[in-house]
Design a protein around this motif. Structure first.
Motif, PDB file in Angstrom:
ATOM      1  N   MET A 143       0.836  -1.209   0.000  1.00  0.00           N
ATOM      2  CA  MET A 143       0.000   0.000   0.000  1.00  0.00           C
ATOM      3  C   MET A 143       0.868   1.255   0.000  1.00  0.00           C
ATOM      4  O   MET A 143       0.559   2.231  -0.690  1.00  0.00           O
ATOM      5  N   VAL A 144       1.944   1.225   0.781  1.00  0.00           N
ATOM      6  CA  VAL A 144       2.824   2.392   0.806  1.00  0.00           C
ATOM      7  C   VAL A 144       3.400   2.625  -0.590  1.00  0.00           C
ATOM      8  O   VAL A 144       3.399   3.754  -1.104  1.00  0.00           O
ATOM      9  N   GLY A 145       3.853   1.529  -1.226  1.00  0.00           N
ATOM     10  CA  GLY A 145       4.419   1.667  -2.569  1.00  0.00           C
ATOM     11  C   GLY A 145       3.413   2.254  -3.542  1.00  0.00           C
ATOM     12  O   GLY A 145       3.718   3.189  -4.291  1.00  0.00           O
ATOM     13  N   LEU A 146       2.190   1.723  -3.502  1.00  0.00           N
ATOM     14  CA  LEU A 146       1.170   2.205  -4.436  1.00  0.00           C
ATOM     15  C   LEU A 146       0.824   3.658  -4.147  1.00  0.00           C
ATOM     16  O   LEU A 146       0.625   4.463  -5.067  1.00  0.00           O
ATOM     17  N   ASN A 147       0.783   4.000  -2.859  1.00  0.00           N
ATOM     18  CA  ASN A 147       0.465   5.391  -2.517  1.00  0.00           C
ATOM     19  C   ASN A 147       1.566   6.342  -2.957  1.00  0.00           C
ATOM     20  O   ASN A 147       1.287   7.432  -3.461  1.00  0.00           O
ATOM     21  N   LEU A 148       2.815   5.910  -2.769  1.00  0.00           N
ATOM     22  CA  LEU A 148       3.925   6.744  -3.235  1.00  0.00           C
ATOM     23  C   LEU A 148       3.824   6.944  -4.737  1.00  0.00           C
ATOM     24  O   LEU A 148       4.016   8.055  -5.255  1.00  0.00           O
ATOM     25  N   ALA A 149       3.497   5.861  -5.433  1.00  0.00           N
ATOM     26  CA  ALA A 149       3.340   5.968  -6.886  1.00  0.00           C
ATOM     27  C   ALA A 149       2.252   6.974  -7.221  1.00  0.00           C
ATOM     28  O   ALA A 149       2.404   7.809  -8.123  1.00  0.00           O
ATOM     29  N   LEU A 150       1.164   6.904  -6.453  1.00  0.00           N
ATOM     30  CA  LEU A 150       0.037   7.806  -6.700  1.00  0.00           C
ATOM     31  C   LEU A 150       0.458   9.260  -6.487  1.00  0.00           C
ATOM     32  O   LEU A 150       0.157  10.145  -7.287  1.00  0.00           O
ATOM     33  N   VAL A 151       1.194   9.490  -5.405  1.00  0.00           N
ATOM     34  CA  VAL A 151       1.618  10.857  -5.115  1.00  0.00           C
ATOM     35  C   VAL A 151       2.613  11.343  -6.179  1.00  0.00           C
ATOM     36  O   VAL A 151       2.549  12.485  -6.635  1.00  0.00           O
ATOM     37  N   SER A 152       3.500  10.438  -6.603  1.00  0.00           N
ATOM     38  CA  SER A 152       4.521  10.861  -7.560  1.00  0.00           C
ATOM     39  C   SER A 152       3.920  11.219  -8.916  1.00  0.00           C
ATOM     40  O   SER A 152       4.598  11.823  -9.751  1.00  0.00           O
ATOM     41  N   LEU A 153       2.655  10.854  -9.131  1.00  0.00           N
ATOM     42  CA  LEU A 153       2.013  11.247 -10.389  1.00  0.00           C
ATOM     43  C   LEU A 153       2.029  12.770 -10.543  1.00  0.00           C
ATOM     44  O   LEU A 153       2.125  13.298 -11.656  1.00  0.00           O
ATOM     45  N   LEU A 154       1.940  13.466  -9.406  1.00  0.00           N
ATOM     46  CA  LEU A 154       1.951  14.936  -9.469  1.00  0.00           C
ATOM     47  C   LEU A 154       3.264  15.431 -10.060  1.00  0.00           C
ATOM     48  O   LEU A 154       3.290  16.374 -10.853  1.00  0.00           O
ATOM     49  N   ALA A 155       4.359  14.762  -9.668  1.00  0.00           N
ATOM     50  CA  ALA A 155       5.654  15.142 -10.228  1.00  0.00           C
ATOM     51  C   ALA A 155       5.703  14.820 -11.712  1.00  0.00           C
ATOM     52  O   ALA A 155       6.238  15.591 -12.520  1.00  0.00           O
ATOM     53  N   VAL A 156       5.111  13.689 -12.072  1.00  0.00           N
ATOM     54  CA  VAL A 156       5.135  13.285 -13.484  1.00  0.00           C
ATOM     55  C   VAL A 156       4.435  14.332 -14.347  1.00  0.00           C
ATOM     56  O   VAL A 156       4.885  14.635 -15.461  1.00  0.00           O
ATOM     57  N   LEU A 157       3.372  14.909 -13.792  1.00  0.00           N
ATOM     58  CA  LEU A 157       2.600  15.876 -14.579  1.00  0.00           C
ATOM     59  C   LEU A 157       3.448  17.074 -15.012  1.00  0.00           C
ATOM     60  O   LEU A 157       3.113  17.751 -15.981  1.00  0.00           O
ATOM     61  N   THR A 158       4.558  17.337 -14.286  1.00  0.00           N
ATOM     62  CA  THR A 158       5.381  18.486 -14.660  1.00  0.00           C
ATOM     63  C   THR A 158       6.235  18.203 -15.884  1.00  0.00           C
ATOM     64  O   THR A 158       6.763  19.134 -16.485  1.00  0.00           O
ATOM     65  N   VAL A 159       6.416  16.934 -16.246  1.00  0.00           N
ATOM     66  CA  VAL A 159       7.298  16.633 -17.373  1.00  0.00           C
ATOM     67  C   VAL A 159       6.551  16.060 -18.580  1.00  0.00           C
ATOM     68  O   VAL A 159       7.156  15.812 -19.610  1.00  0.00           O
ATOM     69  N   THR A 160       5.260  15.844 -18.438  1.00  0.00           N
ATOM     70  CA  THR A 160       4.516  15.256 -19.548  1.00  0.00           C
ATOM     71  C   THR A 160       4.278  16.286 -20.642  1.00  0.00           C
ATOM     72  O   THR A 160       4.204  17.475 -20.350  1.00  0.00           O
ATOM     73  N   PRO A 161       4.076  15.874 -21.883  1.00  0.00           N
ATOM     74  CA  PRO A 161       4.309  14.527 -22.389  1.00  0.00           C
ATOM     75  C   PRO A 161       5.785  14.288 -22.668  1.00  0.00           C
ATOM     76  O   PRO A 161       6.485  15.189 -23.092  1.00  0.00           O
TER      77      PRO A 161
END
Lengths: 616, 102, 485, 185
Positions: C42-60
């Motif tokens: 769960m921690v791993g999945l949650n971290l992944a979920l939170v890191s999506l915000l960081a991903v949004l800064t570099v997309t596409p």
């Protein structure tokens, strides 16, 4: 003004909490149920104050856009003007008093069996739906509330669903009002097709520009709306469900089938008055329906033995007055009477509820009698409520509202409707005091235990005060929202008509006293047999409309249905479920559970798919 | 165009593929079903090698290696399930495992 | 350097999921503990979920020629991660009573999520294939996880064999396309489309075979037959995963493929896809009509729902992407709720799942929160206004109308009509009198509480989105596929 | 090159057909291995020597050995073969053969009538090129493949466990830790 939303949120939260914990303690359920509506009432009062302080201009609060796909836009918007704020006051104010009373009543009615939370969940949900109905700024939202109150009404009429008769009454109410709803829905489609919007204010604004006076389409639209209103408000020809709806607990009858939901039809017509004004023929029809219904219902009320049915027919009759007022263009008088009626009718129903509990769930007025000694408070309350209903002059609120309607009818040149109203007023006096005299005078036939406690006394007393001339002093901010419809007459002429209607009411009271206060032999003999008995039975069955509908609609339908049980029409009708059923069986057979068979189906599917792709 | 027409290579792959598919459907023995699956995967691998050889690129070979990885995974899981099926149903007749239907 | 950094940021979420897999494995080797395995995942999945915000800064951004991480991918990553988190929560309650190793389950869930994430971001056949297999192979194990139950084992084997066959179809189809075009990335296939007459039959056949595999994973007619058995046999949390993560990932991929690759926009192919959609709506709804097992019923209903959704691809208009996002989000939310109730009622693990409708008769009187949530989910699945299911269906209808696909519009409406019948039947059942001999689901333990909270949230979201859908629509509207503007 | 391809191809096809029709599982496995070896020769003929090596080592070697182990564990005998013959009645072949024919016609048609797209030179492709591709553009997919194999391993261990051994272990070591951990929650 975001306070406005809170009026919806409090009862909604109450309904959710109550339905999520159906096993909660009865006291908790009563508290949540009544308090949530109480908070809504407080918020409503605040809204009124702020709104008045800001000059009382119509106000739109668009909460959000619900759906916007392509050209279709529906907003979740609330519209506040004099009309909706009046309705809000009635719904939350009277609604709260009834909830408070119900907190007393249901303890005695349920006698410890479960269902308290369920009852208050439905009641709170009803308040939400009713508020949505009057506050919605577009017809879709209004319709949502319209169906919501219908659903709650159905659930509450059938609240004691263990008794089959109650379930049938609920069915009957649901089906008959649903007939009206269908017409209303068609009316909405029609309006949307013509105007391309469902926003009420836009519609009212555009209607006179698009449609000429008396336009055929306008007539059709108004007629459809009228039929919808008739279903909800129990007016001719969709009136037969209301008396049976008394199967629900008495506070339900007070809240839904007297004070609020049944007046939704009146609200709808008043809200859409712009459409009716360009369809004068239909507006005339509204008045005629009101006039005829008030007479029919009044006559039926004179021959009932069940205390709640007497009041139910009187409700139907009073809504007839409101329709009459709408028909003659006395828009403001109709809404005024709506409010006053909510006061005294819920008073009458709640008092009746108190009497019923006091007499150990007895509803037959002939098994009561002489209760004025044991139930002093109920007696005086009933007198006050009955006086208001009969519009006894000067001291009662009903006098002012009903008088306004009658005067407007005359002044607008509807002499016949005025006459209907006058006769109705006479009948009203008779049946009201017949009920009071039979229940509270004469020999004592049962031993009653008076109700007590704050939840019992407070609502009744407040409503009683509002039913006197005090209630009539409430000012409704309807100017500018609805045409006044009032015509200033010469002082003396107005006075003459007021005196006439007062005299009529008093004569009715006197006649009731003569017939029912003494030994009641005259009536007893007259209705023993022969034509008198038949008339009594005719009146008792509300002029035989149930019988008529049974003969005209139900029986022929059943006859046709029986005749076609095995012929080709039936076959065609049966094709649809038959196909579904056959499809289900056929497809289920494929689900054999065998892996090889599944692989085979996939193999075949792939082969066919790819072959079609190649050679198709 | 010189060399072997690509149709022959792909045709052979298609024949092997359909043979595997037919075996999958016809055989009741669980073991044969798994073998048929391996035949189908192998046929797909052959198709990639053929196509890769046509374009003379390494992509086909790369895909083939991925397919081998998958084939290994499928075989190990499939055989594990087969052993359990044998233990629970006391047979390797796949038709016995059809408790759920409808 | 900066570019490398951006690429690293873009793949942060999958890296967190990978870490979860590895750490869970290490934790199992160190000391077996159900709680810590679930917790780490769960921690791993949650971290992944939170890191999506960081991903949004570099997309596409394109990461190697195989993956493209755009807003579209990020949106579906979010949906997948949420669904996986819900699955893990349910599993925590569900496997509490299982007398077997429970820790591997979370490792498998995380691996499968990794596959789903790869699938959503793929722009190349190699990543498509490997993502799909990484999604499916752990699922074989998850479905057969409680293999001492014969049904679970049977379901696992059925899924493995049929899915393996479907994978072969996928690979052969890819090989055909590769042979015809020399490209494995979707956009490169455009070259093949220009081959005209000569290679066209190869391309068509290749696409057809790929479609066979993908429609199998989406359980569309005629490749739907496995669905009910697998849903019934699998442990309830796995059915949840299968109905949400697996479907979402594959459909998101299909949508991207059809929009990026011009060869896929062949008219005849789309018509055929329309027929598949039409048949799925009918078959799914008709099969569910008289079903008494609630897991099978939900399985059949998922067939119909994906059938509705396929309309968006057949329509192939720009609004389709938005409609797909909205519909999948609403479908996933609702399905998570419905299966969540089944999971919690079936927990603690005691043999077969409580899937028969009789288990749900009068549930309201025993567990009102679950029953009310279930009722809301049924309303949402039926597409009743004021639930989010209505919003999704409205979108699909709008797309179908805008594209002039009247026969599919008719199919959706008739299908919804049939659907109303069985959804409301389930709903009515919840509020009936409780039979005296009913199996009483126990509601104790942290897992149950956590699961109930999740279901609560889902029910709340169902209603909130139903009456205030704008925020969801705004999010979806911003998640465009890179490459088509 | 063509001759090698055709001969090996025919052998592969024949062996495969025997695999799916053979009643004896051990024979069938041997046919399958033959088929795989023949396909490996085809790979070699097409210039994919590295793939051919892998086919022999991994496919015919490792994967098939797994099958052989399982066949040995299942204790199959003559009775199995008799039953297998019974299951392979000719009637059963009709339906699948029809669809196989349809599918085959469609596939072959797409490749031949649909249009020729060229030939194969058979130029050898070095293992180096394959490695460069795998650890160049395909590197992330290779990582995913690693996770795939890990997941498969975990599934196989979980499902393939022998409970008899475990019961013995449990008897020796007392209650399993997992149960205790579960109760500590």
């Amino acid at each position: 003004m975001s306070l406005l939303v809170l009026t919806l949120i409090f009862p909604l939260a109450g309904a959710i909490a109550l339905s999520l914990f159906p096993r909660m303690a009865d006291n908790a359920a009563r508290t949540i149920g009544a308090a949530s509506v109480g908070l809504a009432a407080v918020v409503t009062a605040l809204v009124m104050v702020f709104w008045g302080a800001n000059g009382g201009y119509p106000f739109v609060q668009t909460l959000w856009q619900w759906i916007a796909v392509g050209d279709f836009h529906v907003n979740f918007g609330l519209y506040l003007d004099g009309l909706s704020i009046t309705m809000m006051g009635v719904i939350t104010g009277v609604g709260f008093l009834i909830h408070l009373f119900a907190a007393w009543y249901m303890v005695h009615d349920l006698e410890g069996s479960p269902g308290m939370a369920r009852f208050f969940a439905y009641m709170n949900l009803f308040i939400v739906a009713m508020l949505l109905l009057v506050l919605g700024d577009n017809l879709l939202l209004l319709y949502l509330g319209w169906e919501g109150v219908g659903l709650c009404s159905y659930l509450l009429i059938g609240y004691y669903y263990q008794t089959p008769a109650n379930a049938w009454a609920a069915f009957k109410a649901f089906i008959i009002t649903r007939i009206g709803d269908v017409f209303l829905a068609i009316g909405l489609f029609l309006l949307y097709t013509v105007f391309g919007t469902l926003n009420i204010q836009t519609l009212l604004h555009q209607a006179p520009q698009v449609w000429a006076q008396g336009d055929a389409m306008a007539n059709v639209a108004a007629l459809l709306i009228l039929l919808g209103a008739c279903g909800k408000s129990a007016q001719l020809p969709l009136q037969t469900w209301l008396a049976d709806a008394m199967a629900g607990p008495t506070p339900v009858s007070a809240l839904i089938h007297a004070a609020t939901m049944v007046t939704a039809g009146v609200y709808l017509i008043a809200r859409m008055h712009g459409i009716f004004e360009i369809a004068p023929a239909i507006q005339e029809l509204v008045g005629v329906i009101g006039g005829v219904t008030l007479l029919i219902a009044g006559l039926a009320a004179t021959a009932q033995t069940d205390i709640k049915r007497v009041i139910a027919y009187s409700t139907m009759s009073q809504i007839g007055y409101m329709f009459l007022a709408l028909g003659v263009g006395a828009w403001q008088a109709a809404i005024f009477h709506l409010m006053i009626h909510a006061f005294f009718k819920s008073l009458l129903f709640l008092t009746a509820g108190s009497v019923i509990i006091a007499c150990h769930h007895e509803q037959n007025i002939f098994k009561m009698g002489g209760l004025r000694k044991t139930l002093k408070l109920d007696y005086w309350l009933m007198i006050i409520g009955g006086s208001a209903l009969s519009a006894l002059p000067l001291v009662t609120a009903g006098f002012y509202s009903k008088d306004a309607i009658l005067w407007d009818a005359v002044a607008n040149g509807h002499g016949v409707l005025w006459l209907f109203g006058l006769i109705g007023a006479f009948i009203t006096s008779i049946y009201t005091f017949r009920m009071i005299f039979i229940v509270f005078h004469g020999e004592e036939k049962t031993h009653a235990h008076a109700g007590h406690g704050i939840p019992h006394h407070v609502p009744l007393i407040i409503l009683a005060v509002l039913s006197t001339f005090v209630g009539a002093m409430i000012h409704q901010p309807l100017d500018g929202v609805l045409p006044s419809g009032a015509v200033e007459g010469h002082f003396w002429i107005e006075l003459v008509f007021e005196v006439i209607s007062s005299v009529v009411a008093l004569v009715g009271l006197g006649m009731a006293a003569a017939l029912f206060l003494g030994k009641r032999q005259l009536i007893a003999q007259a209705t023993q047999d022969g034509p008198g008995r038949n008339t009594w039975l005719f009146f008792n069955s509300a002029l035989g409309f149930d019988w008529l509908y049974d003969k005209v609609f139900v029986q022929p339908f059943l006859f046709v249905a029986r005749g076609h049980r095995r012929d080709w029409i039936e076959t065609i009708v049966n094709v649809v479920p038959g196909l579904a059923s056959a499809g289900n069986s056929g497809l289920s057979a494929v689900q054999s559970g065998r892996l090889r068979w599944y692989a085979m189906v996939m193999f075949a599917g792939a082969a066919v798919l790819l072959a079609v792709l190649m050679f198709g | 165009m010189t060399g072997l027409p690509i149709q022959y290579g792909m045709g052979l792959a298609a024949l092997l593929f359909i043979a595997g598919l037919t075996g999958l459907v016809v055989r009741r023995n669980t073991l044969f079903i798994l073998m048929s699956l391996e035949i189908m995967l192998n046929a797909a691998g052959l198709a990639f090698i053929v196509a890769g050889a046509h374009w003379q690129a390494a992509d086909g070979n790369a895909m083939f290696i991925l397919i081998i990885a998958l084939a290994g995974a499928e075989a190990s899981i499939g055989l594990g399930l087969l052993l359990q099926l044998h233990k629970r149903f006391r047979t390797i007749d796949i038709d016995a495992a059809s408790e759920m239907h409808g | 350097m900066n570019d490398t950094w951006n690429q690293l940021v873009a793949v942060l979420p999958p890296i967190f999921v990978c870490l979860a897999v590895i750490v869970v494995m290490a934790a199992i080797a160190y000391k077996r503990s159900h709680a810590s395995a679930a917790g780490i995942t769960m921690v791993g999945l949650n971290l992944a979920l939170v890191s999506l915000l960081a991903v949004l800064t570099v997309t596409p951004i394109q990461v190697t020629p195989l993956f493209v991480i755009d807003d579209y991918a990020v949106f579906f990553w979010a949906v997948i991660l949420v669904a996986a988190l819900a699955t893990c929560t349910y599993a925590g309650a569900y496997f509490k009573g299982l007398d077997d190793n429970r820790e591997e389950f979370y490792l498998l869930v995380a691996s499968s999520v990794l596959g789903a994430m790869a699938l959503v971001a793929s722009r190349h056949f190699a990543s498509l294939f490997m993502g799909l297999e990484l999604l499916s192979v752990p699922l074989y194990g998850m479905i057969a996880y409680t293999y001492r139950e014969r049904q679970s084992l049977e379901a696992g084997f059925k899924y493995m064999v049929l899915s393996g066959a479907a994978s072969s179809f996928l690979l052969f189809g890819m090989a055909l396309l590769y042979a015809a075009s020399g490209h494995l990335d979707y956009e490169g296939l455009a070259a093949a489309a220009q081959l005209g007459g000569a290679g066209h039959a190869w391309v068509l056949m290749g696409l057809g075979m790929i479609l066979v595999a993908l429609t199998f994973k989406l359980s569309l007619v005629p490749f739907h037959v496995w669905t009910p058995d697998v849903y019934e046999g699998a442990p309830a949390p796995v059915s949840t995963f299968l109905a949400t993560v697996s479907k979402t990932a594959v459909f998101a991929l299909l949508m991207r493929f059809f929009f990026l690759s011009p060869v896929a926009q062949d008219g005849w192919l789309l018509t055929l896809l329309g027929v598949i959609a039409f048949l799925s709506m009918f078959a799914g709804n008709l099969l569910a009509l008289r079903q008494t097992n609630i897991k099978r019923l939900l399985g059949y209903s998922s067939i119909a729902h994906i059938g509705y959704l396929l309309t968006a691809i057949v329509a192939g208009i720009p609004l389709s992407i938005e409609a797909t996002g909205v519909y999948l989000a609403t479908y996933v939310g609702t399905t998570l709720g419905a299966f969540g109730v089944v999971s919690l009622v079936s927990s603690p693990f005691a043999g077969r799942d409580a899937a028969h409708m009789d288990h749900y008769r009068g549930l309201y009187w025993k567990r009102p929160v679950l029953a009310v949530s279930m009722a809301i989910m049924m309303l949402s699945l039926a597409g009743i206004p004021l639930t989010m299911g209505f919003i999704g269906k409205f979108y699909i209808l709008s797309v179908a109308v805008a594209a002039g696909l009247w026969w599919l519009v008719a199919g959706i409406i008739i299908g919804s009509g049939i659907g109303l019948f069985y959804y409301l039947r389930v709903m009515a059942l919840l509020f009936m009198e409780r039979p005296t001999d009913a199996r009483e689901p126990s509601a104790a333990g942290f897992g149950q509480t956590a699961g109930t909270v999740v279901i609560w949230l889902l029910a709340a979201v169902t209603i909130i989105v139903g009456i205030y859908p704008t925020w969801l629509i705004d999010i979806v509207g911003a998640s465009s596929i890179a490459g088509i503007g | 090159m063509e001759t090698t391809f055709f001969i090996a191809g025919i052998v592969a096809l024949a062996a495969t057909l025997r695999t799916i029709t053979c009643a004896n599982p051990v024979h069938a496995l041997l046919y399958l291995i033959t088929s795989l070896l023949a396909v490996a020769i085809d790979f070699y003929a097409l210039g994919a020597a590295f793939a051919a090596t892998l086919e022999v080592v991994v496919y015919a070697g490792a994967v098939m050995v797994l099958f052989v182990f399982v066949v040995m564990m299942l204790n199959l005998n003559q009775e199995t073969v008799t039953r297998e013959r019974h299951w392979l009645r000719p009637k059963l072949w009709v339906g699948p053969s029809v669809f196989a024919a349809i599918l085959l016609i469609a596939m072959v048609w797409s490749m031949t009538v649909g249009g020729a797209i060229g030939g194969i030179e058979g130029t050898p492709l070095s293992a180096n090129a394959v490695g460069m591709a795998l650890f160049g553009p395909y590197v992330l997919v290779v990582e995913l493949a690693a996770f795939l194999l890990l997941a498969a391993l975990v599934v196989a261990i979980h499902i393939g466990r022998d409970e008899r051994n475990e019961a013995r272990w449990k008897a020796e070591h007392g209650e399993r830790e997992t149960t205790q951990a579960g109760e500590q929650q």
